[in-house]
Motif scaffolding. Sequence first.
Motif, PDB file in Angstrom:
ATOM      1  N   ARG A  39       0.835  -1.208   0.000  1.00 44.70           N
ATOM      2  CA  ARG A  39       0.000   0.000   0.000  1.00 44.70           C
ATOM      3  C   ARG A  39       0.868   1.255   0.000  1.00 44.70           C
ATOM      4  NH1 ARG A  39      -1.695   3.649   3.747  1.00 44.70           N
ATOM      5  NH2 ARG A  39      -3.707   4.647   3.377  1.00 44.70           N
ATOM      6  N   GLU A  40       1.903   1.272   0.831  1.00 40.50           N
ATOM      7  CA  GLU A  40       2.751   2.455   0.928  1.00 40.50           C
ATOM      8  C   GLU A  40       3.578   2.644  -0.338  1.00 40.50           C
ATOM      9  OE1 GLU A  40       2.236   4.444   3.357  1.00 40.50           O
ATOM     10  OE2 GLU A  40       0.969   3.051   4.488  1.00 40.50           O
ATOM     11  N   LEU A  41       4.013   1.539  -0.924  1.00 41.15           N
ATOM     12  CA  LEU A  41       4.802   1.629  -2.149  1.00 41.15           C
ATOM     13  C   LEU A  41       3.970   2.278  -3.257  1.00 41.15           C
ATOM     14  CD1 LEU A  41       7.585   0.906  -3.246  1.00 41.15           C
ATOM     15  CD2 LEU A  41       6.658  -1.258  -4.054  1.00 41.15           C
ATOM     16  N   ILE A  85       1.472   4.415  -2.869  1.00 36.00           N
ATOM     17  CA  ILE A  85       1.354   5.857  -2.582  1.00 36.00           C
ATOM     18  C   ILE A  85       2.631   6.562  -3.027  1.00 36.00           C
ATOM     19  CG2 ILE A  85       1.226   7.586  -0.751  1.00 36.00           C
ATOM     20  CD1 ILE A  85      -0.465   5.645   0.850  1.00 36.00           C
ATOM     21  N   LEU A  86       3.759   5.950  -2.673  1.00 36.44           N
ATOM     22  CA  LEU A  86       5.051   6.549  -3.001  1.00 36.44           C
ATOM     23  C   LEU A  86       5.224   6.705  -4.511  1.00 36.44           C
ATOM     24  CD1 LEU A  86       7.913   7.349  -1.882  1.00 36.44           C
ATOM     25  CD2 LEU A  86       8.604   5.031  -2.483  1.00 36.44           C
ATOM     26  N   THR A 141       3.264   6.839  -6.994  1.00 35.26           N
ATOM     27  CA  THR A 141       2.378   7.717  -7.762  1.00 35.26           C
ATOM     28  C   THR A 141       2.794   9.183  -7.650  1.00 35.26           C
ATOM     29  OG1 THR A 141       0.879   7.758  -5.874  1.00 35.26           O
ATOM     30  CG2 THR A 141       0.375   6.212  -7.645  1.00 35.26           C
ATOM     31  N   GLU A 184     -11.572   1.611  -0.865  1.00 37.16           N
ATOM     32  CA  GLU A 184     -11.344   2.287   0.421  1.00 37.16           C
ATOM     33  C   GLU A 184     -10.720   3.662   0.228  1.00 37.16           C
ATOM     34  OE1 GLU A 184      -9.902  -0.799  -0.251  1.00 37.16           O
ATOM     35  OE2 GLU A 184     -11.684  -1.814   0.486  1.00 37.16           O
ATOM     36  N   ASP A 185     -10.669   4.126  -1.020  1.00 41.40           N
ATOM     37  CA  ASP A 185     -10.082   5.431  -1.322  1.00 41.40           C
ATOM     38  C   ASP A 185      -8.584   5.464  -1.103  1.00 41.40           C
ATOM     39  OD1 ASP A 185     -11.610   7.283  -2.570  1.00 41.40           O
ATOM     40  OD2 ASP A 185     -12.661   7.897  -0.762  1.00 41.40           O
ATOM     41  N   ASP A 186      -7.953   4.324  -1.185  1.00 43.58           N
ATOM     42  CA  ASP A 186      -6.500   4.299  -1.136  1.00 43.58           C
ATOM     43  C   ASP A 186      -5.952   4.380  -2.557  1.00 43.58           C
ATOM     44  OD1 ASP A 186      -6.070   4.283   1.546  1.00 43.58           O
ATOM     45  OD2 ASP A 186      -6.202   2.104   1.724  1.00 43.58           O
ATOM     46  N   VAL A 187      -4.693   4.806  -2.635  1.00 44.59           N
ATOM     47  CA  VAL A 187      -4.068   4.950  -3.938  1.00 44.59           C
ATOM     48  C   VAL A 187      -3.537   3.594  -4.404  1.00 44.59           C
ATOM     49  CG1 VAL A 187      -2.212   6.075  -5.202  1.00 44.59           C
ATOM     50  CG2 VAL A 187      -3.455   7.324  -3.442  1.00 44.59           C
TER      51      VAL A 187
END
Lengths: 444, 444
Positions: free
Chosen positions: A64-66, A68-69, A71, A142-145
């Motif tokens: 998930r964090e990767l 976000i990073l 993008t 869930e509105d996550d990237v």
Amino acid sequence: MALVVQKYGGSSVADAEGLRRVARRVVATREAGHDVAVVVSAMGDTTDDLLDLTRHITDRPTARELDILLTAGERIAMSLLAMAIHEYGQPAASFTGVQAGLRTNDEYGRARIIEVSPDRIRQTLADGAVAIVAGFQGGSPEDDVTTLGRGGSDTTAVALAAALGADACEVLTDVDGMFSADPRMVPTARQLPVLSTEEALELSAHGAKVLHLRSVEYARRHGVPLHVRSSFTDLPGTWVTDDERVVARSRPETHPTQEDAMEEPLVRGLAHSRDQATVTVVNVPDVPGRAAAIFSVLSDAVTALDMIGQTHTASDTGVIDFSFALPLEDARRAATALREQQTDLGFTRVSVEERVAKLSIVGSGMRSSPEVPARLFDALSGEGITVHLISTSEIRMSVVVDESQLERAALAVHTAFDLDLELDADGIPLDGSPRALAHAGSGR
Amino acid sequence: MALVVQKYGGSSVADAEGLRRVARRVVATREAGHDVAVVVSAMGDTTDDLLDLTRHITDRPTARELDILLTAGERIAMSLLAMAIHEYGQPAASFTGVQAGLRTNDEYGRARIIEVSPDRIRQTLADGAVAIVAGFQGGSPEDDVTTLGRGGSDTTAVALAAALGADACEVLTDVDGMFSADPRMVPTARQLPVLSTEEALELSAHGAKVLHLRSVEYARRHGVPLHVRSSFTDLPGTWVTDDERVVARSRPETHPTQEDAMEEPLVRGLAHSRDQATVTVVNVPDVPGRAAAIFSVLSDAVTALDMIGQTHTASDTGVIDFSFALPLEDARRAATALREQQTDLGFTRVSVEERVAKLSIVGSGMRSSPEVPARLFDALSGEGITVHLISTSEIRMSVVVDESQLERAALAVHTAFDLDLELDADGIPLDGSPRALAHAGSGR
């Protein structure tokens, strides 16, 4: 007036000068009276730099964090491009994947598109502005990237074009389109004005790197005409579509005469891929269920199996050899997995042949033509080239040859299927085609 | 067990090592049993680098696009920090301003917070994970990305702490807290264990750079206890709060005896700012409405007017001089604007005095103490220092002096108000305070 989605890759927007060049092209398209939505990748090496930074933090980045990073790169490129377009006097606004209504599932790193609701993009175009959308990304339930994985920006562009009902999705790149072979290997390769989606799929799947398989699949499913062309010139590129009207429209400007275009060639083009290997499982007992057991082991170890061959070494020995070709890394993994189960599977050994390559010929005209295999093998044997494995689909034949013989094989096959562009002594096409081969290369 | 919001600035997360250090600190706080929400700024110079890139594209960046661009830095920092915290064994998830529920108006570049609805942050904390929030950014009513302007990450932290009902908002920085003066200028400056919000506001407004005015205002309005402390040590820093319980709690560990803490000093500390100028408008006709006309011209030219002085040069001349102090750039703009209106306004000339500085003393104890001005002027005149302008608030007095005399003035005033920390011959505090002054500096 048409609605066009233009996609620019990272090499087109590598620096400020690149961004300005892209902006000028977008503005020119706009000034020609078209509505333009632009999909943009991250600038140059941005994404690699971010991955590099990650490796300094952890070897196991959270998915998930990767996402976000990674993008962040597109977000930087899209806002700068909007500013550059402004600077040339056109209104423009940029949007993240989420803002553009690109909804995906939550498989981080390789999310699938569920729905595209580009309300804000439609509104922006209706307001007379250029809409810029970050490629490669979307939003989960869930509105996550999320990111779409390799070739994600192409997929974004096609999905957006489909949702907007765009007249075309232009993939702007550093080559002039798709070619009958990689011009760096086959100097007489000709640019292809039109390909069916099926042909483009086969070429992409077997080594042509201009278009990503997934975006072609998406375009095929949603009937989006793709136009692969150079971001450095205004020349027409290669249309990928099954829409006869688009095919007809694209012909006059790319073919000298209408008649030429009506000939359906047997083979449209060649694709190749290096860094392949063949794996052979020797002396597998020919008992029911044994082949299934072998392929079950393989499917756990590798992502894709290609070109499976089966040889009865001798009909009375009760054993079979299985061969298959796959990318080098996969081949090594496959061999290891098989050897671990050698006792259960009962074969005598696994041999891996590295330094082989795959050469494929693709064309809708092959479907009903029995002469294709003959002509192919004739060309290869004329050059003394040994074929290790063969596989065929309705519109494709692939052979595995020694990598050292690949180039010779490609040249001979290209000639055998009448694909050569006639060149004069200086290497200039005799048909007067203005195409510069400098940027060409179906293998890029 | 408490709920703590920790804010880390760009210098704390400048590189991978910084991110790891911050991660270790967050994990330690978590392991001490606290719930932790982290607000993070962009890594080191990221934001400046992005601005630099912008300047290669345009001199007039679109406000909306600039905000999208600049928020990329926090997005990178937050996801990497989440990975680093994971690496130390704690679950963590990062959120953009929009995802964290930070709603703002649409004044790009200096958006005001309208509402904070941190549902996902609450859920993340309830799940036992660390929640990381990108500072400096929010979402407009149209779901566009906005930035909060200077000091935005501090404001994000305070707003989040208020919405979550956090027990404290820790501002982790590269200094040990707030000091009675800038220790680089006044070596005997002491760290201040507690400040009222009013005192912190006055110090911040007049030159102390540790806290941003806006975040202190927000904290004051919402009753959020602020704790400014070093990200390099575990020492307590400076609490900024009007909450007597927090004040009482913070005393035992920062003051040797309870009695010491009960003494209310006249002056709590000094702040200074350089690069000021005074502007004097000479011989303004003393007729009704003329002063209003002058200040109307000024309010169009500058953002803030500070320290206005009015002098009847002689009561029978019918003319007045107006003086005011303001930052150097503003002063030049003000002088130009005034000169353009000289004929209408009827003054004889505008003089600008550069190379002056402002020194302020702040303390709640000043409110009811007539001896403060006397002591201040006594100290300054004892050093032969001329005061160009004076202004006062309930708990502050500021003087403008020549910049060359600022340091001498600060030392004398610091001593006059009994603020000096007693040091031994090696410069070590005699009260046994373990504080290292190496990182200290109220002016940073």
